[in-house]
Write a protein that holds these residues in place. Structure first.
Motif, PDB file in Angstrom:
ATOM      1  N   ALA A  34       0.838  -1.201   0.000  1.00  0.00           N
ATOM      2  CA  ALA A  34       0.000   0.000   0.000  1.00  0.00           C
ATOM      3  C   ALA A  34       0.874   1.253   0.000  1.00  0.00           C
ATOM      4  CB  ALA A  34      -0.931  -0.011   1.198  1.00  0.00           C
ATOM      5  N   LYS A  35       2.102   1.119   0.508  1.00  0.00           N
ATOM      6  CA  LYS A  35       2.988   2.301   0.558  1.00  0.00           C
ATOM      7  C   LYS A  35       4.047   2.261  -0.541  1.00  0.00           C
ATOM      8  CE  LYS A  35       2.467   2.993   5.480  1.00  0.00           C
ATOM      9  NZ  LYS A  35       2.913   2.333   6.688  1.00  0.00           N
ATOM     10  N   ASP A  36       3.991   1.243  -1.369  1.00  0.00           N
ATOM     11  CA  ASP A  36       4.985   1.111  -2.441  1.00  0.00           C
ATOM     12  C   ASP A  36       4.773   2.226  -3.476  1.00  0.00           C
ATOM     13  OD1 ASP A  36       6.826  -1.075  -4.020  1.00  0.00           O
ATOM     14  OD2 ASP A  36       5.507   0.049  -5.360  1.00  0.00           O
ATOM     15  N   VAL A  37       5.846   2.897  -3.858  1.00  0.00           N
ATOM     16  CA  VAL A  37       5.721   4.068  -4.732  1.00  0.00           C
ATOM     17  C   VAL A  37       5.106   3.697  -6.092  1.00  0.00           C
ATOM     18  CG1 VAL A  37       8.096   3.968  -5.613  1.00  0.00           C
ATOM     19  CG2 VAL A  37       6.896   6.147  -5.527  1.00  0.00           C
ATOM     20  N   PHE A  38       5.434   2.520  -6.606  1.00  0.00           N
ATOM     21  CA  PHE A  38       4.871   2.108  -7.898  1.00  0.00           C
ATOM     22  C   PHE A  38       3.358   1.880  -7.791  1.00  0.00           C
ATOM     23  CE2 PHE A  38       9.341   0.797  -8.513  1.00  0.00           C
ATOM     24  CZ  PHE A  38       9.601   1.521  -9.666  1.00  0.00           C
ATOM     25  N   PHE A  39       2.935   1.277  -6.681  1.00  0.00           N
ATOM     26  CA  PHE A  39       1.500   1.046  -6.480  1.00  0.00           C
ATOM     27  C   PHE A  39       0.756   2.366  -6.320  1.00  0.00           C
ATOM     28  CE2 PHE A  39       2.557  -3.307  -6.202  1.00  0.00           C
ATOM     29  CZ  PHE A  39       1.385  -4.020  -6.380  1.00  0.00           C
ATOM     30  N   ILE A  40       1.365   3.280  -5.567  1.00  0.00           N
ATOM     31  CA  ILE A  40       0.704   4.581  -5.361  1.00  0.00           C
ATOM     32  C   ILE A  40       0.579   5.318  -6.704  1.00  0.00           C
ATOM     33  CG2 ILE A  40       0.955   6.861  -4.274  1.00  0.00           C
ATOM     34  CD1 ILE A  40       2.367   5.304  -1.934  1.00  0.00           C
ATOM     35  N   GLN A  41       1.676   5.352  -7.459  1.00  0.00           N
ATOM     36  CA  GLN A  41       1.659   6.058  -8.752  1.00  0.00           C
ATOM     37  C   GLN A  41       0.699   5.385  -9.743  1.00  0.00           C
ATOM     38  OE1 GLN A  41       5.736   6.101  -9.974  1.00  0.00           O
ATOM     39  NE2 GLN A  41       6.231   7.937  -8.801  1.00  0.00           N
ATOM     40  N   GLY A  42       0.727   4.048  -9.748  1.00  0.00           N
ATOM     41  CA  GLY A  42      -0.147   3.297 -10.669  1.00  0.00           C
ATOM     42  C   GLY A  42      -1.607   3.621 -10.423  1.00  0.00           C
ATOM     43  N   GLU A  43      -1.996   3.629  -9.154  1.00  0.00           N
ATOM     44  CA  GLU A  43      -3.393   3.933  -8.819  1.00  0.00           C
ATOM     45  C   GLU A  43      -3.755   5.363  -9.198  1.00  0.00           C
ATOM     46  OE1 GLU A  43      -4.472   3.023  -4.794  1.00  0.00           O
ATOM     47  OE2 GLU A  43      -4.039   0.903  -5.113  1.00  0.00           O
ATOM     48  N   GLU A  44      -2.818   6.275  -8.929  1.00  0.00           N
ATOM     49  CA  GLU A  44      -3.086   7.689  -9.262  1.00  0.00           C
ATOM     50  C   GLU A  44      -3.278   7.858 -10.764  1.00  0.00           C
ATOM     51  OE1 GLU A  44      -0.970  10.666  -7.187  1.00  0.00           O
ATOM     52  OE2 GLU A  44      -2.351   9.944  -5.632  1.00  0.00           O
ATOM     53  N   LYS A  45      -2.419   7.192 -11.524  1.00  0.00           N
ATOM     54  CA  LYS A  45      -2.497   7.314 -12.990  1.00  0.00           C
ATOM     55  C   LYS A  45      -3.819   6.750 -13.503  1.00  0.00           C
ATOM     56  CE  LYS A  45       1.738   8.751 -14.250  1.00  0.00           C
ATOM     57  NZ  LYS A  45       2.059   9.824 -15.179  1.00  0.00           N
ATOM     58  N   SER A  46      -4.267   5.642 -12.918  1.00  0.00           N
ATOM     59  CA  SER A  46      -5.554   5.061 -13.338  1.00  0.00           C
ATOM     60  C   SER A  46      -6.678   6.045 -13.060  1.00  0.00           C
ATOM     61  CB  SER A  46      -5.849   3.752 -12.595  1.00  0.00           C
ATOM     62  OG  SER A  46      -4.911   2.771 -12.951  1.00  0.00           O
ATOM     63  N   LYS A  47      -6.652   6.625 -11.863  1.00  0.00           N
ATOM     64  CA  LYS A  47      -7.722   7.566 -11.489  1.00  0.00           C
ATOM     65  C   LYS A  47      -7.706   8.781 -12.418  1.00  0.00           C
ATOM     66  CE  LYS A  47      -7.910   6.432  -6.591  1.00  0.00           C
ATOM     67  NZ  LYS A  47      -7.251   6.784  -5.336  1.00  0.00           N
ATOM     68  N   GLU A  48      -6.496   9.259 -12.715  1.00  0.00           N
ATOM     69  CA  GLU A  48      -6.332  10.427 -13.596  1.00  0.00           C
ATOM     70  C   GLU A  48      -6.942  10.135 -14.978  1.00  0.00           C
ATOM     71  OE1 GLU A  48      -2.377  12.207 -15.392  1.00  0.00           O
ATOM     72  OE2 GLU A  48      -2.182  11.911 -13.231  1.00  0.00           O
ATOM     73  N   GLU A  49      -6.682   8.943 -15.472  1.00  0.00           N
ATOM     74  CA  GLU A  49      -7.182   8.569 -16.797  1.00  0.00           C
ATOM     75  C   GLU A  49      -8.708   8.529 -16.801  1.00  0.00           C
ATOM     76  OE1 GLU A  49      -4.967   8.270 -19.265  1.00  0.00           O
ATOM     77  OE2 GLU A  49      -6.628   8.011 -20.669  1.00  0.00           O
ATOM     78  N   ILE A  50      -9.266   7.965 -15.741  1.00  0.00           N
ATOM     79  CA  ILE A  50     -10.724   7.810 -15.652  1.00  0.00           C
ATOM     80  C   ILE A  50     -11.422   9.170 -15.540  1.00  0.00           C
ATOM     81  CG2 ILE A  50     -12.553   6.885 -14.124  1.00  0.00           C
ATOM     82  CD1 ILE A  50     -10.496   4.492 -13.677  1.00  0.00           C
TER      83      ILE A  50
END
Ligand code: SAM
Length: 247
Positions: free
Chosen positions: A15-31
């Motif tokens: 949950a605190k992994d930088v790749f996971f945080i960025q990945g989720e943010e990018k998905s939300k941004e796209e949506i």
């Protein structure tokens, strides 16, 4: 599924992994981006001054896109891998459909389509073949449209859909971008990618919108897409696309 992924991430401390945080943010941004594939397709169809013919490769649930498309005739192709009931007009793979067209096997189909939307199997090899086949049955002033050309991270662009324990979760754009980029280098075509809904790529033999890609990425390294995205995809915003009158 979401709960399962959350528990999984927690158990591994991801949950605190930088790749996971960025990945989720990018998905939300796209949506959150305005516009979607349906708007792009309908705008292209509205530019014809004759009744149009539309083909969709990979339809899944027709309510998501197919039924919202405004065209005189509409046809869909899908082997039915993701829905219990297959509602496509042609219940087969894209390869089988195009082969059938070549053989004159299907009755009462238009000889050419004005817009062909490719959204079937998202692997570069299959999409490449779908583009080549689509161009054969595209009207001279028609458009090939492709979903998922702009993966926001390399996790979204993974080859394997089934692997969902990545920072992209269940979001999957596959390797469609590689096929789009390959055809962007073709000097007989014009192309651009609308920056919405995971990247809606457009190819045309006629409409002079978009330069041929000169940049070489011989091995289709994701990193080069990432650093020169604008140029590689000829990315334009949805708002810019809607304002275009020259399409
Ligand atoms: C992402 S969904 C399509 C979504 C739809 N176009 C939309 O806009 O909502 C992908 C579909 O492609 C289909 N598919 C998978 N392999 C295919 C193939 N070889 N040829 C055609 N369709 C395929 C799947 O069954 C699935 O229904």
């Amino acid at each position: 599924m979401i709960k399962y992924l959350k528990d999984f991430k927690k158990s591994l401390g991801l949950a605190k992994d930088v790749f996971f945080i960025q990945g989720e943010e990018k998905s939300k941004e796209e949506i959150r981006k305005s516009g979607c594939r349906t708007d792009v397709i309908n705008k292209l169809l509205s530019g014809f001054d004759r009744p149009t013919h539309y083909l969709e490769v990979g339809v899944r649930d027709p309510r998501d896109n197919f039924l919202k498309i405004e065209s005189k005739t509409k046809y869909s192709v899908d082997p039915g891998l993701e829905m219990e009931e297959n509602l496509a007009d042609f219940k087969c793979t894209s390869d089988e459909f195009f082969e059938g067209m070549n053989q004159g096997q299907w009755q009462n189909l238009p000889a050419k389509f004005d817009v062909i939307f490719i959204d079937g199997l998202h692997t570069a090899e299959q999409v490449d073949r779908d583009i080549a086949n689509a161009l054969e049955v595209l009207s001279e002033d028609g458009f090939v449209v492709l979903h998922d050309c702009n993966p926001p991270t390399q996790w979204h662009a993974r080859e394997e859909f089934g692997f969902q324990r990545s920072p992209a979760g269940a979001h999957w754009n596959g390797t469609t971008w590689k096929a789009f980029v390959k055809w962007r280098k073709n000097k007989t075509l014009f192309s651009f990618c609308v920056d919405t809904d995971w990247g809606v790529g457009v190819l045309s033999k006629h409409s002079q919108m978009g330069k041929v890609l000169e940049l070489e990425n011989e091995f289709y390294e994701y990193q080069l897409l990432e650093t020169r995205r604008q140029e590689v995809l000829n990315l334009i915003s949805f708002e810019e696309f809607i304002q275009q009158t020259a399409i």
